[in-house]
Design an enzyme around this catalytic site. Sequence first.
Site, short mmCIF file in Angstrom:
data_model
loop_
_atom_site.label_atom_id
_atom_site.label_comp_id
_atom_site.label_asym_id
_atom_site.label_seq_id
_atom_site.Cartn_x
_atom_site.Cartn_y
_atom_site.Cartn_z
N ASN A 20 0.87 -1.19 0.00
CA ASN A 20 0.00 0.00 0.00
C ASN A 20 0.90 1.22 0.00
OD1 ASN A 20 -2.02 -1.78 0.48
ND2 ASN A 20 -2.47 -1.07 2.56
N LYS A 51 -23.96 20.36 2.05
CA LYS A 51 -23.69 19.32 3.07
C LYS A 51 -24.81 19.32 4.10
CE LYS A 51 -21.48 17.56 1.58
NZ LYS A 51 -20.75 17.24 0.43
N GLU A 105 -28.06 17.82 2.67
CA GLU A 105 -27.95 16.39 2.36
C GLU A 105 -28.10 15.51 3.59
OE1 GLU A 105 -23.96 16.63 0.43
OE2 GLU A 105 -24.74 14.95 -0.71
N GLU A 141 -21.09 24.92 -0.78
CA GLU A 141 -20.82 23.55 -0.33
C GLU A 141 -21.31 23.34 1.11
OE1 GLU A 141 -20.20 20.91 -1.65
OE2 GLU A 141 -19.37 19.62 -0.10
C1 F6R Z 1 -22.56 15.73 -2.46
C2 F6R Z 1 -22.17 14.82 -3.52
C3 F6R Z 1 -22.73 15.03 -4.87
C4 F6R Z 1 -21.65 14.76 -5.92
C5 F6R Z 1 -22.26 14.80 -7.33
C6 F6R Z 1 -21.19 14.59 -8.38
O1 F6R Z 1 -22.01 15.37 -1.23
O2 F6R Z 1 -21.42 13.89 -3.29
O3 F6R Z 1 -23.24 16.32 -5.01
O4 F6R Z 1 -20.66 15.73 -5.80
O5 F6R Z 1 -23.23 13.79 -7.45
O6 F6R Z 1 -20.54 13.40 -8.20
P1 F6R Z 1 -19.12 13.14 -8.85
O7 F6R Z 1 -18.13 13.99 -8.17
O8 F6R Z 1 -18.87 11.68 -8.60
O9 F6R Z 1 -19.23 13.46 -10.31
#
Ligand code: F6R
Length: 614
Positions: free
Chosen positions: A105, A490, A493, A486
């Site tokens: 690792n 958070k 969510e 952000e």
């Molecule tokens: C919030 C979260 C989502 C992702 C979004 C994009 O905590 O995780 O808003 O940021 O679904 O996902 P990715 O970065 O995988 O394209």
Amino acid sequence: MCGIIGYTGEGDPVMDVLMTGLSGLEYRGYDSAGVAVTDRARSSGDVSLFKREGELSSLEAALPDGSVDGAAGIGHTRWSTHGPPSDANAHPHTDCTGQVAVVHNGIIENFRELREDLESAGHDFESETDTEVVPHLIEDALAAGESPEEAFRTAVARLEGSYAVAAVVAGDETVYAARHESPLVLGVGEAGHFLASDVPAFIEYTDRVIYLDDGEFATVTPDGVSVTDARGNTIETSVETIAWDPEDAGKSGYDHYMLKEIYEQPDAIRGCLRERVAELSGSVEIPELDGISTTIPTVDARDGRPRPIQFVACGTSYHAALYGARLLRDRGVPAQCFIASEYATERVPVSEGTTVVGVTQSGETADTMRALREAGRAGAETLAVTNVVGSSAARECDHVVYIRAGPEIGVAATKTFASQQVALSMLAAALTDGGSQGLVQSLRAIPDGIQRVLDESDAREIAREYVDSDAYFFIGRGYDAPVSLEGALKMKEITYKHAEGFPAGELKHGPLALVTDRTPVFATITDHAEGDVSKTLGNVKEVEARGAPVVAVTDRRDLVEPFADHVLEVPSIGPAQTPILANVQLQLVSYWVANELGRSIDKPRNLAKSVTVE
Ligand code: F6R
């Protein structure tokens, strides 16, 4: 993040213990797995090796019928860093003779030089990994007459970087291991002994453990374990008995993966920066982008005008993209940011020489992939900034930069957001001025800065005080604006409560109507641009006048405290970097509000980690 298991003893068959161990490590995330066992007859002979890309079920299907017996064995779940997921890149790796098998690792930083030396001495390599140099180094030392233990030490002495590494040698019933900046723990059993990168790998067999420290070596034999320093001097160790429920062990003692991942951020950032920034010269180089400035010039050679860069992303990654676009604009590059699902609704907005950067931790988000594909078809150069090696974004884009955050299991993105911000900071420098000493110092200050926030934060008390609020608002300007968006995402969510984030100046253009004494306002006010602090303080006064409690997240306590009900302080490490620390305070506030409310923090209702529908 890769996982290691090693076992030797007279208890359960070695292969069974290894497979149980690998399933105990699945929570770390992996894309391939493998095992190697030495012969119980203690004769010389090959090490039996089985490895497969994909889930453990693929590895299981590759094992011969009936259990494979053996004297000692090692197993590994791989989370790709060097080379995409494949059978060949899966661990264990072996030497030219098939007598030595190694799992690892971490990142061996000098593997290119070692590999060149070994290849010119006649060694054949089968994988693209950094790890494969280790069995070949052991092979050379064995050929020079060293014992397996000496040969293992000789090999490890040549390694630079971070490693937890374990090896077995044919005809031998010992597992050899060493640790430097990557965890390893020994398990002391009744009828056999273990080593692993984390306790869940052997918790079914024993709860008696010895944690290895950096620079320590371990030999694990059927009769016992011993720990030595690099010179071979014995180190006295104490055996601890742990009180973990096997079910919870993957969380390393944290109540939720989200909290564990918030606390992993200092290490995630160190991993993101490793080998990419040089303190002395102040240069930022991303080896994956070698030569990229010729394919993605930020300036048009014909007229000297800057060429456009567009970001496409969703959710948290969109907030990171807003941050990245601002960094580039501040360096004179015309950079725009698009919510991926809105990018190409009528016409792809690509002009000649445009580069489109997809920011996506999973590399699989359907909206982002569609935008990248359409941009590519319209003639743009595409670049993925992602966490997952071998993901669709990594494979399909012209270029890829990995954020190296390690797997994130909590649905709410935390450490990947911080790592995206850092990767985009390096990208912006690599594509423009190549960095500066000031920038490198600020980037290097992030891990310790986050650690200080984690150690000293009052977020839990603030969460308790405001858990019953009607809604939460988040404001900030400049580099603090994406942090505010952000912070609100958070909060909504994981708490299921109403939360909104705004660039601070926008509040008075409408949302102010919602502000009451039951809507705390989190104002991120870091000192990054002339006049910004006093302007945001003006906005704070506007909400205060409507009775809203104000929580300031700031590196300027001296200026801000008179205007705030509470201050969550962050160290001041640089104009664009301090907001990365401020975000950690907001992550903690949301986490503790959700915890007070008893929410399903790691798997919030209605949400998924990887969103593969448009
Ligand atoms: C919030 C979260 C989502 C992702 C979004 C994009 O905590 O995780 O808003 O940021 O679904 O996902 P990715 O970065 O995988 O394209």
